[in-house]
Design an enzyme around this catalytic site. Structure first.
Site, PDB file in Angstrom:
ATOM      1  CG  HIS B  64      48.711  68.393  77.187  1.00 16.26           C
ATOM      2  ND1 HIS B  64      48.792  67.016  77.255  1.00 16.26           N
ATOM      3  CD2 HIS B  64      49.949  68.865  77.447  1.00 16.26           C
ATOM      4  CE1 HIS B  64      50.040  66.680  77.552  1.00 16.26           C
ATOM      5  NE2 HIS B  64      50.761  67.786  77.673  1.00 16.26           N
ATOM      6  CG  ASP B  85      51.456  67.466  73.608  1.00 14.59           C
ATOM      7  OD1 ASP B  85      51.618  66.983  72.480  1.00 14.59           O
ATOM      8  OD2 ASP B  85      52.348  67.566  74.465  1.00 14.59           O
ATOM      9  CG  HIS B 302      49.638  63.090  75.224  1.00 14.36           C
ATOM     10  ND1 HIS B 302      50.109  64.084  74.422  1.00 14.36           N
ATOM     11  CD2 HIS B 302      50.473  63.027  76.283  1.00 14.36           C
ATOM     12  CE1 HIS B 302      51.203  64.602  74.964  1.00 14.36           C
ATOM     13  NE2 HIS B 302      51.444  63.976  76.103  1.00 14.36           N
ATOM     14  CG  HIS B 324      54.768  65.172  69.933  1.00 11.46           C
ATOM     15  ND1 HIS B 324      54.129  64.409  70.864  1.00 11.46           N
ATOM     16  CD2 HIS B 324      55.853  65.688  70.526  1.00 11.46           C
ATOM     17  CE1 HIS B 324      54.800  64.476  72.002  1.00 11.46           C
ATOM     18  NE2 HIS B 324      55.852  65.246  71.814  1.00 11.46           N
TER      19      HIS B 324
END
Lengths: 738, 587
Positions: B64, B85, B302, B324
């Site tokens: 990420h 992430d 992402h 998330h």
């Protein structure tokens, strides 16, 4: 039965030779390190040659010649093809060390044991691991887990833990328990009771007491020489201990505002420091802390100039300076040349920071008293000119013809033989001080006939013409086409020197410095001229231990702390090995082995074990007591069998009572404190603890010489009184009764 | 956290403290708090395994940002993967998220992009460079509002490379106007080993984060806005700061462009201009027409749906927890995943904030029996007794003698030696002990010192005229035995050597008999309670309705209940032994 473990030293047992050991764990054969000396004599590798093809994995522990020097040779000539495991710094710095080594050799001799290509090829097989990364081996090594742990000593230095079925074999050589400027201390102390510990006896007899004072003395010695107008040579390794010395110099130069120039001279010094700057994760906590807080990279050297050839030194002439030059053995390389230049001046200082390898010039100079003069061979590679060039070309022509006649093989051997004898004749030797004191004010005295070696190029048998190492430029493609570095195509005059000869990298091609690149590209025929000369050693010599290894006393306490079931001692002089063996054998339940070279010892543990499943029913009845990180309980159970699996069930009948067990470790000193806190009067008297007026408490039996049951014996003695029962109660509170 | 994360954390939060405009009282934390937290942070390198209280964990690259990690936690064999992430696509400097070699039991996975799909990377990069190239070649200025970290470095790498390949652009300057990004550059230049092979190979030649065409810009005052340029400035949302200043300056010129390179938060100006309104409100409150071209090209690292789906497909975790992501997007993803793993035993949950998800794993507890206990593998039905030692989540069973061999624990043996004043005859002690204990042996090891051993536990020695010593090694039973011995010895001492009066010795037989009967009666009452005296010295004992007749002289018992009969007999025999004079040894 336990896992079968056999160890065979291939080199470096009962002696300080390079490290190379064969470890077989349930038939899976590990090669632990693959070292060579600075003398690089292939005959040292005979034992390795016999087993090289059967190796399944190679584990490297430190990035220096003693630990990985023979890897390229073994891969090229001995058929070693197993995957190699090393940490990232060992991998990178190891390559650089070998580049430096090979280039230094090549400059002064027809070094053909391995080329830079061979180094790259050998390191292509390296699997890079992180500290504490549990790496599972597959196929033949199914079930074996290897993990590198911090060793100290060198950046990336590794203590290897090899685990199979819960049994650990730990290979820990050249560890340092002490935290240094750039390294953390070893993690060896955190291992508990490994089945086998393989460690070295190198420092068993060295009980140097480390003091901060030593750094001070070191700097004072340097400053003294520098202020009186002399220069200092520090023969160092390429990328190992030198890093620590660089930091020491940086620190004191900052503190004392010194202005004398410091040069770090190896064939690869700039790349070394560039790489080291990106290895902060591998260094100690304070280095990474300082980076996190201020983004000051400790290896952004302010006072040290990195140079890759002697030009700048020559420009500087006689001015005082500190030179760190590679090849600590002084056999070849920059340190050798600079030593010869500096040895004549009494004001200069050659300061060794590590013990010289056996049989090298450095070792000769470290004897006490140092020799007054030594004979050295000065060799230089120069391009061929005139008749020699012609002769060379004719020679090449002849070789070509020979090859056409398929006679090349025998020819080559012949040449090698003659080369060998030539080299032998000009071997540097210590001469008797009285005879060697010949009047030589010039400092270069030619002994006998100048040995000229012109058969410098032995073409490989497969090629038709002499060939220099050639790098194929395999280019990398991505979505945009070939990956190019535009700089490669630009010729800025002032940047010429910095352009590396290699194109966009394909993984293995690492940065090479200009000097080496030039050497490689230099396809002009050249030759090595050697002359032997006697060097008057007028400069002062000193030795200070900056080797960064645990000393004898610490090694003993580390071994006692780790408390392996079996201990294998390697790498140390015969004397040191015996000493450590004797010391450790005192402990009755530790088996100590010290195998000779090529002697196979079996250290298979006599541990019996089987696995059982603990049933829920049983576990719900077990009351555990917590003791440190352990929880401990007494179980009585009945074995049930289902699908070849053993299950422990609660016992069907009342189990027979067992002898009660007191678990705990009592330290009298701690207990004294404890009693004192309870308001009792306690004091030590004659090894026993006197509590109150009448009660004495003591331990019997030496704690090191634990009896067969292994429990400690505590005696509490006194007349019948209230104190007696009180103290007994307090004593009991230190134990768990099961 | 990883080394790189820690270094960036420090910079990021310090920057936050510096730029946040709230008053000192409202500040949640200050520089000191950050420093204190730094000491608490333990660093972990990728793949390095750490163990805390038996829970082991290690991390994988997440792809990420620099230093981003996915954590695998192993609690007693149950593995949980938390992706944080992550991105499965390798970019210019980061490695793609790794695929762990073990399948986790639970996978906690981010769902930011839900079921959306990214454009292929090269398409995005081409759009990005094309927009910039076109703009600058027409004399326009390009504004790239971006957060200082993460994607900014990736974009700089793209720009630097593009500029290197296009000679004609060399005159056009690129700036990154973020002091934070400038500071972070040192981190990027150092933690090369956390990046991908590409960067590491380039590093072999020169550090790729030493840009050749890009310069830092400290503030707008140092910026001479003459002619075309490319400026990357923070913040990414155009709320305030340098990016807003430049936007205000440039938005009215249609030659200029603004490239929004990633996710923008709802409610910011950047989000507003994506929809290309005609007019915008400037920072000074005035409205101005928006002529500038606005491009939205996402470089957000992402995972999108295809990545998430393949990742989970290869891992096959039996439990998936979605976190998330925007609620609707998340439920769409949940539906899609449920249909993807239809037929398998996969559970997908998407808990709300503060809603806990509970899962139970019954793990088999396996123990390893080692040492002398394991010399023979037992058959079914045999019993195993030993110490069960638990460390972390591993169990071992061993004999107490082996404890020291296989663990750091040790066992101890406490020998107790106590001196008790006693000046009587040793024979008396011996006699008394024999009355209480079944096994009282005389030791002949030291002939000078009379020694008795009780039940092979307690040794009693007559050390001198005035005291005896007791020695035993501690355990509950021995302690009890020794206590009783001590009590007994003390009793003897207190009673003193009672000299029996001579006249008592010549008491009549009858009298003795009478006394004896009295004693027998009293003792029987204390033992059985309901005891009546019948004629001819007989006793009638009633216990729970059972009646027994005891002949006080012969000791015969008549009773229907055998048990009671036996008990009374034994009791009577013992009482007789106690009340009758000791027959002198015949010898």
């Amino acid at each position: 039965m336990g896992t079968s473990v056999q160890i065979t030293p291939l080199s470096g047992a009962y002696g300080e030779g390079p490290l190379c050991y064969l470890l077989a764990v349930d038939g899976f054969r590990f090669l632990l390190d693959c070292g060579w000396t600075d003398l690089c004599d292939p005959s040292h590798l005979q034992p390795l040659a016999r087993v090289a093809t059967t190796i399944d994995a190679v584990l490297l522990s430190h990035p220096d010649v003693m630990h990985l020097g023979a890897l390229p040779y073994a891969v090229k000539h001995l058929g070693l093809s197993a995957p190699v495991y090393a940490t990232e710094p060992v991998f990178r710095l190891g390559i650089l060390t070998l580049y430096d080594y090979s280039l230094s050799r090549w400059q002064v001799s027809d070094f053909d044991l391995f080329t830079l290509d061979d180094i790259d090829a050998a390191f292509q097989n390296v699997v890079r691991l992180k500290y504490s990364q549990n790496h599972l081996l597959n196929d033949k090594g199914e079930g074996i887990v290897i993990a590198p742990h911090v060793a100290g000593h060198d950046l990336g230095g590794t203590v290897w833990k090899i685990t199979k079925d819960g049994e650990d074999v730990v290979y820990a050589v050249d560890f340092n328990h002490r935290k240094e400027r750039h390294l953390n201390g070893t993690a060896l102390g955190s291992f508990v009771r490994p089945a086998v510990l393989i460690t070295d006896a190198y420092n068993a007899l060295n009980n140097h007491v480390y003091k901060r004072q030593q750094d001070q003395d070191f700097i004072d010695a340097l400053v003294k020489v520098l202020t009186s107008g002399g220069s200092v040579l520090l023969p160092v390794d390429t990328a190992g201990r030198v890093l620590e010395i660089l930091l020491i110099l940086e620190q004191y130069w900052t503190q004392r505002h010194l202005v004398y120039p410091i040069y770090f001279l190896t064939n690869v010094s700039t790349s070394t420091v560039d790489y080291v700057k990106s290895f902060l994760e591998w260094m100690n906590d304070s280095i990474s802390k300082s980076f996190e807080h201020t983004r000051d990279n400790a290896f952004l050297l302010k006072y040290v100039t990195l140079i890759i050839n002697k030009d700048e030194l020559e420009r500087l002439g006689d001015a005082p300076k500190v030179v760190l030059a590679s090849m600590a053995s002084l056999e070849v390389g920059f340190s050798h040349d600079i030593f010869v230049e500096m040895a004549n001046e009494a004001k200069n200082l050659v300061l060794f920071t590590e013990k010289g390898q056996f049989g090298t010039l450095a070792r000769m100079l470290q004897v006490d008293p140092p020799p007054k003069a030594v004979k050295v061979t000065m060799s230089k590679r120069i391009p061929l000119v005139g008749d020699e060039l012609k002769a060379y070309e004719e020679e090449q022509e002849r070789i070509k013809k020979d090859e056409a006649l398929k006679a090349s093989l025998s020819k080559k051997e012949e040449m090698k033989a003659s080369l060998g004898s030539n080299l032998k004749a000009s071997d540097p030797m210590v001469t008797d001080a009285s005879t060697s004191r010949k009047p030589s004010n010039a400092g270069s005295y030619l002994v006998g006939n100048v040995d000229i070696l012109i058969d410098g190029f032995v073409p490989p048998s497969t090629s038709v013409a002499p060939m220099f190492p050639f790098f194929e430029n395999t280019s990398e493609w991505d979505d945009f086409g070939e990956v190019i570095n535009p700089d490669d195509y630009m010729m800025k005059p002032d940047e010429m020197d910095n352009i590396s000869m290699l194109g966009a990298g394909d993984g293995m091609e690492s940065k090479l410095d200009e000097g080496s690149a030039r050497l490689l590209l230099d396809s002009k025929p050249s030759k090595v001229i050697s002359n032997e000369m006697t060097v008057q050693v007028k400069c002062s010599l000193a030795y200070m231990d900056f080797e960064g290894r645990s000393d004898g006393r610490s090694v003993k306490s580390v071994i006692a702390h780790v408390a392996p079931l079996k201990l294998v001692l390697i790498h140390g002089s015969a004397e040191a090995t015996e000493h450590l063996k004797m010391h450790c054998s005192k402990n009755s339940d530790l088996h100590v082995y010290a195998p000779q070279i090529e002697e196979t010892i079996d250290v298979t543990s006599d541990l019996c074990a089987y696995k059982v499943q603990l049933s829920e029913k049983l576990m719900s009845n077990v009351l555990s007591k917590k003791l440190g990180e352990h929880e401990i309980a007494w179980v009585d159970a009945e074995v049930g069998k289902a699908d070849e699996k053993l299950t422990l069930l609660p016992p069907s009948s009342t189990p027979a009572s067992h002898k009660s067990v007191l678990v705990g470790d009592l330290k009298l000193a701690d207990f004294k404190q404890f009693l004192a806190n309870k308001g009792l009067q306690v004091e030590f008297a004659g090894g026993a603890l006197r509590c109150g007026e009448y009660i004495t408490l003591r331990k019997i039996g030496d704690s090191n010489q634990k009896g067969s049951t292994g429990s400690q014996q505590i005696v509490i003695e006194g007349p019948l009184c209230e104190d007696y029962y009180n103290i007994r109660e307090l004593l009991y509170s230190h134990f768990y009764l099961l | 956290m990883t080394h790189a994360t820690k270094a960036i954390y420090r910079l990021l939060l310090s920057d936050y403290v510096k730029v946040s405009k709230v008053s000192v009282e409202d500040m949640l934390f200050d520089e000191q708090d950050i420093l204190r937290s730094m000491d608490k942070i333990e660093v972990i390198d990728f793949h390095q395994t750490l163990e805390v209280n038996g829970i082991r964990f290690w991390c994988y690259t997440a792809g990420h940002v620099l230093g981003a990690a996915m954590f695998m936690v192993d609690i007693a064999g149950v593995r949980i993967l938390y992706t944080g992430d992550y991105s499965r696509e390798e970019d210019r400097h980061l490695r793609a998220a790794e695929l762990p070699q073990f399948s986790p039991d639970i996978c906690i996975i981010e769902s930011t992009y839900g079921v959306q799909q990214h454009q292929p990377r090269h398409v995005r990069e081409k759009r990005f460079t094309d927009v910039i190239h076109t703009t600058v070649s027409q004399g326009g200025r390009v504004l790239i509002p971006a957060f200082a970290l993460g994607r900014a470095q990736e974009l700089l790498l793209i720009l630097d490379e593009y500029w290197s390949n296009h000679q004609e652009l060399h005159k056009i300057p690129i700036y990154y106007a973020s002091p934070l990004a400038k500071k972070c550059m040192a981190v990027y230049q150092t933690y090369i080993n956390s990046m991908n092979e590409r960067i590491r190979n380039q590093f072999a030649q020169s550090n790729p984060f030493h840009f050749k065409h890009i310069e830092p810009l400290n503030s707008i005052d140092n910026f001479h806005d003459v002619g075309p340029s490319v400026v990357m400035a923070s913040p990414g949302g155009l709320q305030s700061g340098l990016s807003r200043q430049l936007f205000d300056k440039w938005c009215t010129d249609k030659k200029n462009s603004c490239v929004i390179p990633g996710y923008v938060v709802e409610g910011t100006l950047a989000k507003t201009i994506i929809n290309e309104p005609r007019e915008v409100t400037l920072a000074n409150g005035l409205t101005a027409p928006l002529h500038m071209q606005v491009h939205y090209i996402s470089f957000s690292a992402h995972a999108d749906f295809p990545q998430t789906s393949t990742f989970l497909d290869e891992l096959r975790p039996p439990n998936i927890v979605l976190v998330h992501g925007e609620a609707n997007e998340m439920s769409r993803l949940k539906q899609k995943l449920i249909s993807q793993f239809d037929g398998t035993n996969t559970k997908v949950v998407n808990p709300k904030n503060c809603q806990s998800v509970e899962m139970y794993f019954s793990s088999e507890k396996m123990a390893k029996t080692i040492g002398r206990l394991a010399e023979k593998v037992p058959e079914a039905g045999e019993s195993v007794s030993g110490l069960l030692v638990k460390k972390g989540f591993t169990y071992q069973i061993m004999a107490p003698e082996d404890l020291r061999v296989y663990t750091q624990l040790s066992t101890a043996n406490i020998i107790q030696r106590i001196a008790v004043p006693y000046s009587g005859s040793f024979e008396v002690i011996k006699y008394r002990l024999r009355q209480i204990y079944e096994s009282v042996e005389t030791s002949t090891e030291e002939p000078d010192v009379p020694t008795l051993i009780v039940h092979e536990r307690v040794t009693i020695r007559l050390e001198s005229e005035s005291y005896v010593t007791l020695q035993w090694s501690s355990d509950p039973i021995s302690d009890m035995v020794s206590d009783s011995v001590v009590a007994m010895v003390l009793n003897i001492g207190r009673e003193g050597p009672k000299i029996v009066p001579v006249e008592e010795a010549v008491k009549t037989q009858e009298e003795t008999e009478r006394v004896a009967q009295k004693v027998v009666y009293a003792l029987m009452v204390s033992l059985f309670g309901d005891v009546k005296v019948a004629e001819q010295g007989k006793l009638v004992i009633t216990v729970d309705g059972q009646v027994a007749h005891l002949d006080g002289r012969s000791g015969d018992v008549e009773c229907e209940n055998i048990t009671l009969k036996e008990r009374i007999k034994t009791a009577f025999r013992r009482i007789q032994g106690a009340v009758r004079p000791i027959p002198l040894p015949s010898s």
